[in-house]
Scaffold this active site. Structure first.
Site, mmCIF file in Angstrom:
data_model
loop_
_atom_site.group_PDB
_atom_site.id
_atom_site.type_symbol
_atom_site.label_atom_id
_atom_site.label_comp_id
_atom_site.label_asym_id
_atom_site.label_seq_id
_atom_site.Cartn_x
_atom_site.Cartn_y
_atom_site.Cartn_z
ATOM 1 C CD GLU A 258 -3.062 -0.852 0.331
ATOM 2 O OE1 GLU A 258 -3.171 0.267 -0.211
ATOM 3 O OE2 GLU A 258 -3.810 -1.803 0.084
ATOM 4 C CB CYS A 292 -1.855 7.274 0.763
ATOM 5 S SG CYS A 292 -3.142 6.361 1.609
#
Ligand code: NDP
Length: 530
Positions: A258, A292
């Site tokens: 991720e 993010c």
């Protein structure tokens, strides 16, 4: 003082206090400072290889007893853990808010609530999601085929500093539901939150060693990969991700990556300007832009560009930035001080190349680490602010002449985590969304997809691979075990086995031709079966 890593800055400087290393004899430790005030919050040990291996070994022992429990019982116990998180929510909000300088609303909604929802979703559905899957075999009708979702063992979870509770704890929940144990390496920048979570975990009646926490720096993370874990879930930057994926590859350990994002927001000509403006401000500045999936670049259609920018400017001027412990503020601190330098570099590069400053633009002097919510206009792709991850409170605007142009520009990125499309036309939104290169595309909303436990989350391109959340992520957390069994009593002598001779070859050739070559009367028998 012990070694100071790239992640530390000088804690003596009150304007940029963050975590620092200290040594006491042979034991190195990391001190954790509150980014909003500079207050020393505590210290954690830098664990070496042996210490990490001991935690993994203990987790493995606890896992053996946990894995044999029926899944319903594991889920019942995890729901009790959820109750403990709810009961102690104010402790969690407190530590997250202090350690990250995060507004309390965000600590509750983006961290504690997300974990409680994920526990609920998985525990209510796990028995179904992980139920053995019967496979209807096509031609081997005499066999029975079942896929079981078996526990892997110990899952290593390496996590960043921006969401120090929801990111690692979500992965912990998935691991535990499937019957594995979890060992978490929190970021050295925010290590105390997971220690608080562990305290609550232990007091909730969960088996103590089933969740291990290994504190330290990058070397501790690397030791975790080497400590005999069966899978790694890594969340962090692209460059570290490459190193972690290579280390997993060397050991042939499966991993989920991720990594970073550069979420584009496409504001179509028919977007609702008020909602889009509010979304840009919230999506760009929640967690001070350190997400993010933050809105990292806006492509606005020329017909609405000026009105949208003007409204965004008004909304940004109303944002309250400051210490979340003192007041209800909208935008909290910069957790990791290097992000301020990164933001400054992007802004300087953009201004040099012709961008104009609409709001903010600089760090706020005084106690704590704060940066003004910044909006840049007249941006283009020659500027790093449009092409590289910022991970701070900076939102650049670019004017486009069509949605196709926006799409083309959005898709030039090397990253592909989240993306946003704003339009009043849902069908058009869906159409554009399907053309954006990203793991998730959200129409007329921002950030919310991470909170949806039912849906997969993760990236494409250099944003990584693998998914968290959703049913597939839970299945992937487990090991798929295929069992092939008899439906009919097996023959003593199998026609495909030894001995090979002319007769058996002739029979095999006839069968092969009947299946795929086709005869005059029956056609290709192999096509008969679905
Ligand atoms: P880093 O990549 O610097 O660190 C992530 C974790 O990896 C930390 O715990 C770090 O430890 C550890 N680590 C560092 N080196 C190694 C190594 N060689 N082996 C194993 N572990 C190691 O990321 P940040 O913490 O700075 O987080 C910011 C990044 O995370 C941004 O790029 C952001 O986009 C990304 N991110 C991605 C998300 C997603 O879901 N896709 C969500 C949130 C953030 P230590 O901190 O102690 O050095």
């Amino acid at each position: 003082m012990g070694m100071v890593t790239a992640k530390q800055s000088n804690p003596a400087n009150s304007a940029s206090k963050t975590n620092g290393h200290a040594s006491n004899g042979n034991t190195r430790s990391i001190e954790s400072y509150a980014p909003a005030t500079g207050e020393l919050l505590g210290a954690v040990k830098v664990m070496d290889k042996d210490a990490v291996r001991m935690v993994v070994d203990r987790a493995r022992k606890a896992q053996a007893a946990w894995a044999v429990l029926p899944i319903e019982e594991r889920c019942e116990r995890l729901l009790r853990l959820r109750d403990a998180f709810v009961e102690r929510a104010s402790d969690l909000v407190d530590i997250v808010s202090k350690e990250c300088g995060k507004p309390r609303n965000e600590a509750l909604a983006h961290e504690v609530l997300i974990v409680c929802e994920l526990i609920t979703y998985y525990c209510k559905r796990a028995a179904k999601i992980l139920a053995p899957e019967k496979i209807e075999l096509r031609i081997f009708k005499h066999k029975r085929s079942t896929v079981y979702f078996a526990p892997r063992g110990v899952i290593g979870i390496i996590s960043p500093w921006n969401y120090p509770f929801s990111i690692p704890m979500g992965d912990v929940v998935a691991a535990l539901v499937t019957g594995s144990a979890a060992v978490v390496k929190p970021s050295e920048v925010a290590p105390l939150t997971m220690l608080k979570a562990k305290e609550i975990f232990d007091s909730s009646g969960m088996p103590e060693d089933l969740l291990g926490i290994v504190t330290g720096d990058g070397a501790t993370g690397s030791a975790l990969i080497d400590a005999g874990v069966q899978k790694v879930v890594f969340t962090g930057g692209v460059e570290t991700g490459k190193r972690v994926a290579a280390a997993c590859g060397e050991r042939l350990i499966p991993c989920v990556m991720e990594l970073g994002g550069k979420a584009p927001l496409i504001a179509c000509s028919d977007c609702d300007i008020e909602r889009t403006a509010r979304a840009i401000v919230f999506g760009g500045f929640a967690n001070a832009g350190q997400a993010c999936i933050s809105v990292e670049r806006v492509y606005a259609h020329e017909s609405i560009h000026d009105a949208l920018l003007a409204r965004v400017r008004e909304l940004v001027q109303k944002l309250r930035v400051g210490d979340p412990q003192k007041d209800f503020v909208d935008v909290g601190a910069i957790i990791f001080p290097k992000q301020m330098e990164i933001a400054e570099k992007h802004i300087a590069d953009a201004l040099k190349k012709g961008a104009s400053l609409v709001a903010g633009g600089k760090r706020i002097e005084g106690t704590g680490q704060f940066f003004e919510p910044t909006i840049l206009a007249n941006c283009n792709h020659s500027m790093t602010v449009m092409t590289q991850e910022i991970f701070g409170p900076v939102v650049p605007f670019m004017r486009v002449t069509s949605e196709d142009e926006a799409l083309e520009l959005a898709n030039t990125s090397h990253l592909g985590l989240n993306a946003y499309v704003f339009t009043r036309n849902a069908a058009r939104g869906e159409q554009i969304a399907r053309k954006v290169d990203a793991g998730s595309v959200v129409v007329n909303d921002v950030l919310i997809n991470y909170a949806i436990a039912d849906a997969p989350f993760g990236g494409i391109k250099q944003s990584g691979f693998g998914r968290v959340h959703g049913d597939d992520a839970l299945r992937d957390m487990a090991e798929r075990k295929h069992v092939l069994n008899d439906r009919l009593p097996p023959p003593k002598r199998d026609p495909l086995w030894y001995p090979y001779d002319g007769k058996s070859f002739h029979q095999l050739s006839t069968l092969f031709r009947a299946l795929y070559g086709g005869g005059r009367f029956f056609g290709k028998i192999g096509d008969w079966f679905a």
